[in-house]
Design an enzyme around this catalytic site. Structure first.
Site, PDB file in Angstrom:
ATOM      1  N   ASP A 155     -40.643 -13.186 -22.903  1.00  0.00           N
ATOM      2  CA  ASP A 155     -39.364 -13.487 -23.546  1.00  0.00           C
ATOM      3  C   ASP A 155     -39.037 -12.394 -24.559  1.00  0.00           C
ATOM      4  O   ASP A 155     -39.732 -11.379 -24.637  1.00  0.00           O
ATOM      5  CB  ASP A 155     -39.398 -14.872 -24.219  1.00  0.00           C
ATOM      6  CG  ASP A 155     -40.579 -15.031 -25.180  1.00  0.00           C
ATOM      7  OD1 ASP A 155     -41.068 -14.003 -25.724  1.00  0.00           O
ATOM      8  OD2 ASP A 155     -41.015 -16.174 -25.404  1.00  0.00           O
ATOM      9  N   HIS A 162     -45.188  -6.096 -24.607  1.00  0.00           N
ATOM     10  CA  HIS A 162     -46.149  -6.554 -25.611  1.00  0.00           C
ATOM     11  C   HIS A 162     -45.894  -7.995 -26.039  1.00  0.00           C
ATOM     12  O   HIS A 162     -46.575  -8.512 -26.911  1.00  0.00           O
ATOM     13  CB  HIS A 162     -46.142  -5.630 -26.828  1.00  0.00           C
ATOM     14  CG  HIS A 162     -46.827  -4.327 -26.597  1.00  0.00           C
ATOM     15  ND1 HIS A 162     -46.872  -3.314 -27.544  1.00  0.00           N
ATOM     16  CD2 HIS A 162     -47.493  -3.843 -25.523  1.00  0.00           C
ATOM     17  CE1 HIS A 162     -47.531  -2.283 -27.053  1.00  0.00           C
ATOM     18  NE2 HIS A 162     -47.921  -2.576 -25.837  1.00  0.00           N
ATOM     19  N   ASN A 192     -58.516   4.057 -21.006  1.00  0.00           N
ATOM     20  CA  ASN A 192     -58.410   3.057 -19.946  1.00  0.00           C
ATOM     21  C   ASN A 192     -59.561   2.061 -19.926  1.00  0.00           C
ATOM     22  O   ASN A 192     -59.544   1.110 -19.137  1.00  0.00           O
ATOM     23  CB  ASN A 192     -58.319   3.742 -18.570  1.00  0.00           C
ATOM     24  CG  ASN A 192     -56.949   4.318 -18.296  1.00  0.00           C
ATOM     25  OD1 ASN A 192     -55.948   3.849 -18.830  1.00  0.00           O
ATOM     26  ND2 ASN A 192     -56.890   5.352 -17.477  1.00  0.00           N
ATOM     27  N   ARG A 252     -50.109  -4.180 -17.569  1.00  0.00           N
ATOM     28  CA  ARG A 252     -50.616  -3.001 -18.296  1.00  0.00           C
ATOM     29  C   ARG A 252     -51.189  -1.968 -17.330  1.00  0.00           C
ATOM     30  O   ARG A 252     -51.044  -0.757 -17.527  1.00  0.00           O
ATOM     31  CB  ARG A 252     -51.680  -3.454 -19.295  1.00  0.00           C
ATOM     32  CG  ARG A 252     -52.167  -2.362 -20.231  1.00  0.00           C
ATOM     33  CD  ARG A 252     -52.886  -2.935 -21.430  1.00  0.00           C
ATOM     34  NE  ARG A 252     -53.411  -1.882 -22.288  1.00  0.00           N
ATOM     35  CZ  ARG A 252     -54.699  -1.668 -22.515  1.00  0.00           C
ATOM     36  NH1 ARG A 252     -55.610  -2.445 -21.948  1.00  0.00           N
ATOM     37  NH2 ARG A 252     -55.095  -0.693 -23.309  1.00  0.00           N
ATOM     38  N   THR A 266     -45.240 -16.665 -29.006  1.00  0.00           N
ATOM     39  CA  THR A 266     -45.245 -17.143 -27.614  1.00  0.00           C
ATOM     40  C   THR A 266     -46.062 -16.163 -26.755  1.00  0.00           C
ATOM     41  O   THR A 266     -45.507 -15.441 -25.920  1.00  0.00           O
ATOM     42  CB  THR A 266     -43.818 -17.264 -27.054  1.00  0.00           C
ATOM     43  OG1 THR A 266     -43.157 -15.983 -27.162  1.00  0.00           O
ATOM     44  CG2 THR A 266     -43.012 -18.307 -27.816  1.00  0.00           C
ATOM     45  N   ASP A 309     -49.240   6.050  -8.378  1.00  0.00           N
ATOM     46  CA  ASP A 309     -49.926   6.364  -7.117  1.00  0.00           C
ATOM     47  C   ASP A 309     -51.270   5.661  -6.978  1.00  0.00           C
ATOM     48  O   ASP A 309     -52.093   6.039  -6.144  1.00  0.00           O
ATOM     49  CB  ASP A 309     -50.120   7.881  -6.994  1.00  0.00           C
ATOM     50  CG  ASP A 309     -51.060   8.446  -8.059  1.00  0.00           C
ATOM     51  OD1 ASP A 309     -51.447   7.694  -8.991  1.00  0.00           O
ATOM     52  OD2 ASP A 309     -51.418   9.639  -7.964  1.00  0.00           O
ATOM     53  N   HIS A 344     -50.212   2.042 -17.138  1.00  0.00           N
ATOM     54  CA  HIS A 344     -51.220   3.097 -17.286  1.00  0.00           C
ATOM     55  C   HIS A 344     -51.302   3.960 -16.034  1.00  0.00           C
ATOM     56  O   HIS A 344     -51.540   5.168 -16.123  1.00  0.00           O
ATOM     57  CB  HIS A 344     -52.586   2.478 -17.593  1.00  0.00           C
ATOM     58  CG  HIS A 344     -52.775   2.133 -19.027  1.00  0.00           C
ATOM     59  ND1 HIS A 344     -53.845   2.575 -19.786  1.00  0.00           N
ATOM     60  CD2 HIS A 344     -52.029   1.383 -19.874  1.00  0.00           C
ATOM     61  CE1 HIS A 344     -53.741   2.113 -21.029  1.00  0.00           C
ATOM     62  NE2 HIS A 344     -52.654   1.378 -21.095  1.00  0.00           N
TER      63      HIS A 344
END
Length: 327
Positions: free
Chosen positions: A254, A194, A94, A63, A249, A75, A67
């Site tokens: 997957d 996700h 954030n 994640r 899961t 960067d 972001h």
């Protein structure tokens, strides 16, 4: 076309395409082949050590990369810490980034600095660490293009409006991703991340209790899944309560995320909309039944994501400390 001419539009497209091509030429897989030949092994070992301490390392790092790239480009600007609380990481969108993602990159950078001081950017280390956590969760292996430099700007004020929200519709999603040269299929593939990690009740409570005047519960939610969410997230619950993004899961990379969407078990509106909208549904169905196809699309999308807004050549710097500018 309003104020824009077709000639101007074509010229703009050519300029954008040329910029993308130059960026791709400047990032190469073996960028540190001579300056830090053991780089990838050092990063992988550090990430594995961090993962052995907590599984959160995986979704938190993945994640963090997303972001970072969507604000100022890839960067490492999201890693900067500010005593004034006004850096990119301090923006509202954030604040939910798990500390284990930051810690993963900081520790990998320290390990690299011990062997190759002042050579490898934090941005490249984040990209490599992200590849490693995907693989640790059972996801595909892929090569990472390198050569990014660390940015010199990190401002909380630049974050708002540049990250997708859980309530976005398909048009809002495709528009935001297209601004970064990412297609509809890229967006759907990246949403597959996700399949890992968790969110908090307040991010989707509207789908359970106040979706519309005629239907408090979002009708696109599977009724059984909606009840599970309400049991876990009753009204006025502590907003810090965490819910797995993938109820089936949650610790495996997957294609079950897409199977969940077909079954009405997408946690966010921005997840479920991928199945309910006719434009995106065929891809969701295809990914749900073909894990290899999803993996291939994910690799393509992650490679393109890693090129977004990169600084190369003489732009930016190579930070000594990922959390602070050199000067």
């Amino acid at each position: 076309m309003g104020l824009f001419s077709w000639r101007g539009l074509v010229l703009a497209v050519v300029v954008v395409a040329a910029t993308v091509e130059r960026t791709e030429e400047q990032l190469v897989e073996n960028f540190y082949g001579s300056s830090c030949p053991n780089l990838e092994q050092i990063v992988t070992q550090s990430v594995q050590t961090k993962f052995a301490q907590t599984f959160v390392t995986i979704p938190a790092t993945l994640r963090l990369f997303f972001h970072d790239c969507f604000v100022e480009g890839c960067d490492a600007s999201v890693l900067i810490a500010s005593p004034n609380g006004d850096a990119e990481k301090d923006a509202k969108d954030n604040l939910s980034l798990a500390g284990d993602g930051f810690d993963t990159v900081v520790k990998a950078k320290q390990a690299v600095e011990n062997v190759c001081p002042g050579v490898v950017s934090c941005a490249d280390i984040l990209a490599l660490a992200t590849r490693d956590v995907v693989n640790l969760a059972g996801g595909p292996q892929y090569s990472v293009e390198l050569g990014r430099r660390d940015g010199l700007i990190s401002q909380a004020s630049r974050v708002a409006g540049n990250l997708p929200e859980p309530f976005f519709d398909l048009n809002q999603l495709t528009t935001m991703f297209a601004a970064h040269n990412l297609t509809l299929i890229d967006m759907i593939a990246l949403s597959g991340a996700h399949t890992l990690g968790f969110s908090h009740c307040d991010r989707f409570a509207n789908r359970l209790y106040s979706f519309s005047p005629s239907s408090p519960v979002d009708p696109s939610l599977d009724p059984g899944y909606a009840q599970q969410l309400m049991d876990a997230c009753p009204q006025n619950v502590d907003p810090s309560v965490a819910i797995n993004m993938d109820p089936i899961t949650p610790q495996t990379f997957d294609n079950v995320y897409y199977q969940n969407l077909v079954a009405g078990k997408g946690l966010f509106t921005a997840d479920q909309i991928l199945f309910t909208e006719s434009e995106s549904q065929p891809t969701v169905r295809s990914f749900a039944t073909n894990g290899a196809e999803f993996n291939a699309a994910f690799i393509t999308a992650m490679t393109k994501l890693g090129r977004v807004g990169v600084k190369t050549g003489n732009d930016g710097e190579i930070r000594r400390d990922c959390t602070a500018f050199n000067s």
